[in-house]
Design a protein around this motif. Sequence first.
Motif, PDB file in Angstrom:
ATOM      1  N   LEU A 644       0.749  -1.383  -0.080  1.00 12.21           N
ATOM      2  CA  LEU A 644       0.117   0.032  -0.032  1.00 12.21           C
ATOM      3  C   LEU A 644       0.784   1.281  -0.327  1.00 12.21           C
ATOM      4  CD1 LEU A 644      -2.273  -1.892   0.548  1.00 12.21           C
ATOM      5  CD2 LEU A 644      -3.152  -0.592   2.396  1.00 12.21           C
ATOM      6  N   VAL A 645       2.189   1.133   0.454  1.00  5.93           N
ATOM      7  CA  VAL A 645       3.178   2.283   0.446  1.00  5.93           C
ATOM      8  C   VAL A 645       4.007   2.437  -0.508  1.00  5.93           C
ATOM      9  CG1 VAL A 645       2.434   2.650   3.190  1.00  5.93           C
ATOM     10  CG2 VAL A 645       4.526   1.263   2.309  1.00  5.93           C
ATOM     11  N   THR A 646       3.716   1.659  -1.538  1.00  7.83           N
ATOM     12  CA  THR A 646       4.604   1.798  -2.689  1.00  7.83           C
ATOM     13  C   THR A 646       3.982   3.045  -3.481  1.00  7.83           C
ATOM     14  OG1 THR A 646       3.413   0.461  -4.032  1.00  7.83           O
ATOM     15  CG2 THR A 646       5.346  -0.696  -2.828  1.00  7.83           C
ATOM     16  N   PRO A 647       4.755   3.772  -4.109  1.00 15.09           N
ATOM     17  CA  PRO A 647       4.409   4.851  -4.946  1.00 15.09           C
ATOM     18  C   PRO A 647       2.973   4.409  -5.693  1.00 15.09           C
ATOM     19  CG  PRO A 647       6.647   4.671  -5.059  1.00 15.09           C
ATOM     20  CD  PRO A 647       6.340   3.594  -4.583  1.00 15.09           C
ATOM     21  N   ALA A 648       2.926   3.328  -6.401  1.00 13.44           N
ATOM     22  CA  ALA A 648       1.579   2.779  -7.020  1.00 13.44           C
ATOM     23  C   ALA A 648       0.516   2.602  -6.033  1.00 13.44           C
ATOM     24  CB  ALA A 648       1.897   1.606  -7.996  1.00 13.44           C
ATOM     25  N   GLY A 649       0.722   2.019  -4.898  1.00 15.00           N
ATOM     26  CA  GLY A 649      -0.028   1.849  -3.967  1.00 15.00           C
ATOM     27  C   GLY A 649      -0.629   3.063  -3.339  1.00 15.00           C
ATOM     28  N   LEU A 650       0.139   4.135  -3.013  1.00 16.66           N
ATOM     29  CA  LEU A 650      -0.361   5.298  -2.327  1.00 16.66           C
ATOM     30  C   LEU A 650      -1.052   6.065  -3.592  1.00 16.66           C
ATOM     31  CD1 LEU A 650       2.987   6.459  -0.816  1.00 16.66           C
ATOM     32  CD2 LEU A 650       0.996   6.051   0.278  1.00 16.66           C
ATOM     33  N   GLN A 651      -0.801   6.079  -4.968  1.00 15.86           N
ATOM     34  CA  GLN A 651      -1.631   6.303  -5.962  1.00 15.86           C
ATOM     35  C   GLN A 651      -3.001   5.804  -5.766  1.00 15.86           C
ATOM     36  OE1 GLN A 651      -1.272   8.963  -7.947  1.00 15.86           O
ATOM     37  NE2 GLN A 651       0.857   9.504  -7.650  1.00 15.86           N
ATOM     38  N   GLU A 652      -3.164   4.528  -5.746  1.00 15.33           N
ATOM     39  CA  GLU A 652      -4.472   3.874  -5.462  1.00 15.33           C
ATOM     40  C   GLU A 652      -5.178   4.384  -4.454  1.00 15.33           C
ATOM     41  OE1 GLU A 652      -6.520  -0.420  -5.438  1.00 15.33           O
ATOM     42  OE2 GLU A 652      -4.274  -0.200  -5.753  1.00 15.33           O
ATOM     43  N   ILE A 653      -4.440   4.521  -3.137  1.00 11.42           N
ATOM     44  CA  ILE A 653      -5.174   5.115  -2.131  1.00 11.42           C
ATOM     45  C   ILE A 653      -5.822   6.315  -2.382  1.00 11.42           C
ATOM     46  CG2 ILE A 653      -4.737   6.075   0.065  1.00 11.42           C
ATOM     47  CD1 ILE A 653      -2.770   3.674   0.692  1.00 11.42           C
ATOM     48  N   ALA A 654      -5.135   7.280  -3.166  1.00 10.77           N
ATOM     49  CA  ALA A 654      -5.609   8.471  -3.432  1.00 10.77           C
ATOM     50  C   ALA A 654      -6.884   8.604  -4.143  1.00 10.77           C
ATOM     51  CB  ALA A 654      -4.670   9.315  -4.098  1.00 10.77           C
ATOM     52  N   GLY A 655      -7.091   7.375  -4.769  1.00  9.68           N
ATOM     53  CA  GLY A 655      -8.301   7.395  -5.450  1.00  9.68           C
ATOM     54  C   GLY A 655      -9.781   7.359  -4.547  1.00  9.68           C
ATOM     55  N   TYR A 656      -9.610   6.823  -3.098  1.00  7.08           N
ATOM     56  CA  TYR A 656     -10.582   6.857  -2.273  1.00  7.08           C
ATOM     57  C   TYR A 656     -10.376   7.664  -1.053  1.00  7.08           C
ATOM     58  CZ  TYR A 656      -8.219   3.094  -0.244  1.00  7.08           C
ATOM     59  OH  TYR A 656      -7.297   2.485   0.300  1.00  7.08           O
ATOM     60  N   ALA A 657      -9.173   7.949  -0.779  1.00  4.17           N
ATOM     61  CA  ALA A 657      -8.707   8.601   0.514  1.00  4.17           C
ATOM     62  C   ALA A 657      -8.008   9.997   0.190  1.00  4.17           C
ATOM     63  CB  ALA A 657      -7.992   7.717   1.177  1.00  4.17           C
ATOM     64  N   ASP A 658      -7.996  10.966   1.469  1.00  2.00           N
ATOM     65  CA  ASP A 658      -7.591  11.959   1.300  1.00  2.00           C
ATOM     66  C   ASP A 658      -6.012  12.091   1.933  1.00  2.00           C
ATOM     67  OD1 ASP A 658      -9.581  13.805   0.206  1.00  2.00           O
ATOM     68  OD2 ASP A 658     -10.679  12.586   1.906  1.00  2.00           O
ATOM     69  N   GLY A 659      -5.656  11.034   2.809  1.00  2.00           N
ATOM     70  CA  GLY A 659      -4.477  10.863   3.451  1.00  2.00           C
ATOM     71  C   GLY A 659      -4.117   9.383   3.961  1.00  2.00           C
ATOM     72  N   VAL A 660      -3.197   9.299   4.687  1.00  2.00           N
ATOM     73  CA  VAL A 660      -2.708   8.041   5.165  1.00  2.00           C
ATOM     74  C   VAL A 660      -2.121   8.226   6.729  1.00  2.00           C
ATOM     75  CG1 VAL A 660      -2.041   6.961   3.103  1.00  2.00           C
ATOM     76  CG2 VAL A 660      -0.589   8.754   4.200  1.00  2.00           C
ATOM     77  N   VAL A 682       8.585   7.403   1.867  1.00  2.00           N
ATOM     78  CA  VAL A 682       7.122   7.401   1.912  1.00  2.00           C
ATOM     79  C   VAL A 682       6.296   8.555   2.134  1.00  2.00           C
ATOM     80  CG1 VAL A 682       5.194   6.501   3.433  1.00  2.00           C
ATOM     81  CG2 VAL A 682       7.138   4.882   2.796  1.00  2.00           C
ATOM     82  N   ILE A 683       6.974   9.682   2.726  1.00  2.00           N
ATOM     83  CA  ILE A 683       6.213  10.721   3.051  1.00  2.00           C
ATOM     84  C   ILE A 683       6.515  11.648   1.927  1.00  2.00           C
ATOM     85  CG2 ILE A 683       6.305  12.962   4.262  1.00  2.00           C
ATOM     86  CD1 ILE A 683       7.383  11.592   6.627  1.00  2.00           C
ATOM     87  N   ALA A 684       7.370  11.704   1.013  1.00  2.00           N
ATOM     88  CA  ALA A 684       7.521  12.291  -0.020  1.00  2.00           C
ATOM     89  C   ALA A 684       6.480  11.647  -1.274  1.00  2.00           C
ATOM     90  CB  ALA A 684       8.902  12.528  -0.762  1.00  2.00           C
ATOM     91  N   ASP A 685       6.454  10.414  -0.997  1.00  2.00           N
ATOM     92  CA  ASP A 685       5.601   9.599  -2.415  1.00  2.00           C
ATOM     93  C   ASP A 685       4.141   9.923  -1.936  1.00  2.00           C
ATOM     94  OD1 ASP A 685       8.104   8.521  -3.410  1.00  2.00           O
ATOM     95  OD2 ASP A 685       7.771   6.633  -2.196  1.00  2.00           O
ATOM     96  N   ALA A 686       3.941   9.898  -0.705  1.00  2.00           N
ATOM     97  CA  ALA A 686       2.514  10.280  -0.228  1.00  2.00           C
ATOM     98  C   ALA A 686       2.045  11.651  -0.626  1.00  2.00           C
ATOM     99  CB  ALA A 686       2.217   9.958   1.067  1.00  2.00           C
ATOM    100  N   HIS A 687       2.866  12.435  -0.476  1.00  2.00           N
ATOM    101  CA  HIS A 687       2.619  13.876  -0.908  1.00  2.00           C
ATOM    102  C   HIS A 687       2.553  14.000  -2.395  1.00  2.00           C
ATOM    103  CE1 HIS A 687       4.499  15.603   3.049  1.00  2.00           C
ATOM    104  NE2 HIS A 687       3.310  15.302   3.257  1.00  2.00           N
ATOM    105  N   ASP A 688       3.321  13.246  -3.214  1.00  2.00           N
ATOM    106  CA  ASP A 688       3.170  13.400  -4.569  1.00  2.00           C
ATOM    107  C   ASP A 688       1.975  12.562  -4.959  1.00  2.00           C
ATOM    108  OD1 ASP A 688       5.845  14.270  -4.920  1.00  2.00           O
ATOM    109  OD2 ASP A 688       6.812  12.240  -5.188  1.00  2.00           O
ATOM    110  N   ALA A 689       1.431  11.836  -4.154  1.00  2.00           N
ATOM    111  CA  ALA A 689       0.061  11.324  -4.641  1.00  2.00           C
ATOM    112  C   ALA A 689      -1.075  12.195  -4.307  1.00  2.00           C
ATOM    113  CB  ALA A 689      -0.086   9.830  -4.203  1.00  2.00           C
TER     114      ALA A 689
END
Length: 749
Positions: A644-660, A682-689
């Motif tokens: 879930l916290v790979t760049p791809a996983g975070l992009q998928e989370i961004a489809g239904y969530a606003d944060g982690v 991970v923090i930077a990747d999440a921000h990128d998403a």
Amino acid sequence: MRRTAMSSVLVATVAAVLLVPATAGAATREVDLAPAGHPGRTNTVVQPTLVARATLSADFLAPGPPSGARATPANGRTGPFPGQVVPGFSGVVDAGDGTFWAMPDNGFGTKENSADFLLRLYRITPDWRTADGGSGEIAVEGFISLRDPDRHVPFPIVNAGTPDRLLTGADFDIESVVLADDGTFWIGEEFGPFLLHVDADGVVLAPPVPLAGVTSPQNPTLPPGQAATVGSSRGFEAMGAARGGRLLYPIVEGALVGDPDRRRRVIHEFDTRAGQYTGRTWDYEVDRDDNVVGDAFMTGRHELLVVERDNFEGAASVTKRVYRVDLRRTDPDGHLTKTLVLDALRIANPDDLAAGDGYGTGDPFSLPVQSFETVVQLRDGRLLIANDNNFPGNAARVPGTPDDTEIALVDLRKVRVPVGEVTVVGHRGASGYRPEHTLAAYETAILQCADFIEPDLVSTKDGVLVSRHENDITGTTDVATRPEFADRRTTKVIDGEEHADAWFTEDFTLAELRTLRAVERLPEARPGSATFDGLYEVPTFEEVLDLARRSTTCDGEQVGVYPETKHPTYFDSIGLSMEEKVVAALEANDLADRRDPVILQSFETGNLRELDALVDVDIAQLVDCAGAPYDLVAAGDPRTYADLVTPAGLQEIAGYADGVGLCKNIMIPRTPENTLGAPTSVIADAHDAGLVVHGWTFRLENQFLPAELRSSADPNAPGDLAAEIRIFVAAGMDGLFSDHPDVAVAVVG
């Protein structure tokens, strides 16, 4: 502190020094909450500020015969006392010339122990202690005695055979008072409950006025065998007046017997000119079942200040508040809309007007007495608040010493405060100081200037959402000590983990669960919190929402709520789905809009997708340090939290969530030596998403800290939590969950 939400930035700030009690009766710890270095933007907030205070010794005796012969001994005091005790003030009237009429209640609490207590109104003059000086003492200038020489009282009284027929605490339990334009007093009392009308000299002018259909167990006209309709000492504790005393608004202090809505308190309207009730009533909703209405004061034709309090004192106090209601405004359920005016547990005290007088007298100042029973708005807009000290029983300030009677003036002044940058979430409340997931823990987090409070949600047998860390309540309540529930102990597998010989919320109705009391989950680590074991009930989600929406952060914003649905797949499997109930509760409390300070969270994924489709509030995907979301496990999906916290996983989370909400080790892992390693991406990747990052859980004790930030080998001793928070904020974290919000706020501002 960045004040919420995931998709937008709202701010909260602190501009005070907060005293945080570590244990009941213990010395308090000062935490400087002034932000250190966030120049720029500021907010204007209303900051209740102590500007004057005066006290009357608990041992003061007024002239008169001995009193208290049958009073319950307490705090080193035993009656009878050689004069008339003044057991605090249940009602105060501004005389308009710097003096006040102050009215004690019936004396010692019951008919049986108060026959030697004379009912009076005392004329008092405070020599206010202010920033400019003053002794801080209350002078008692005189009194009027309530009496019935004209025999208007139609039932036997203690002094029936005397000419004056002085009234005593065995005759009436007087609790609220207003002064009419004609100089007479109207008094609300609790034994009837009755309304009494007396002249300026205290002489009863007419028979006591009953309230049709409402009687207490002490009502002298209650027929033998007939049940009372209101509880003992739950009559007219509060009463406001409008139009110069033409209209009275007495409030029944407690719920009516048999009323299914245990939080309803009924306000009545009485026309003094007509001498009868008008039939108009309003429903006031207290924040929890056991709260009572302590006083009321009309500030306009339709607006009423209402004191709401619990029965706790000192560090155990949860609710000591003043709300404003407008009799023209109700919510969809028909309850009056409440607006917080004053939380008496958090009053700025910049001039140090009470220091040294015991618990809660520093900065901020608080009035943590059991019976907060007086509020008066003075002509200049300041609020006068006062206590009934239930002499000799209350000892909120100094354990073992009876509380003095105290009155204080509070200025609702506007101040500008600087804006911080990081969201602080009270993890399960301020769970480092009070048993977790109790209203006490949530209120403590609010007092410590948290932006959000976090309830974990599970379901009862009858489908009510309640706040517990787990549905297994073996270690968070006193259920194991309750023989009546011994047969509920069982073994279950929850999310693949066996819970043996345990008790579970889904096996209790709400009514049964409410008989239990919370206990500290980590008593060895948090003995201070454990001193509050057995005091607090398990709160409902509705109560938590009410507390949050009726509270304000230190920057004057509405307190946010950050609910976590626990074990949603499991609860679905037993027919107790939670998502629909969460949404219904948010909608019922007007908290279902994108702009509302609400963030829904879960360790599972499917229920968050469902919630995203059901309600327009922010959503956060929780991510554990190891393992996988249980809904994925149950579905045979091989993905883990690490995926879930790979760049791809975070992009998928961004489809239904606003944060982690990330486990700390995902952001900054621990080395083999248990020290902090290098931050991950991970923090930077999440921000990128496009995701906001909140981290969990930041705790004070050594056992939860990296090795280099521990103070000693004692796992339960406090370490350098502040340093850990600084490191994670420097790594880019946007907010944090903490058991110790005060420490977090002191760091992030």
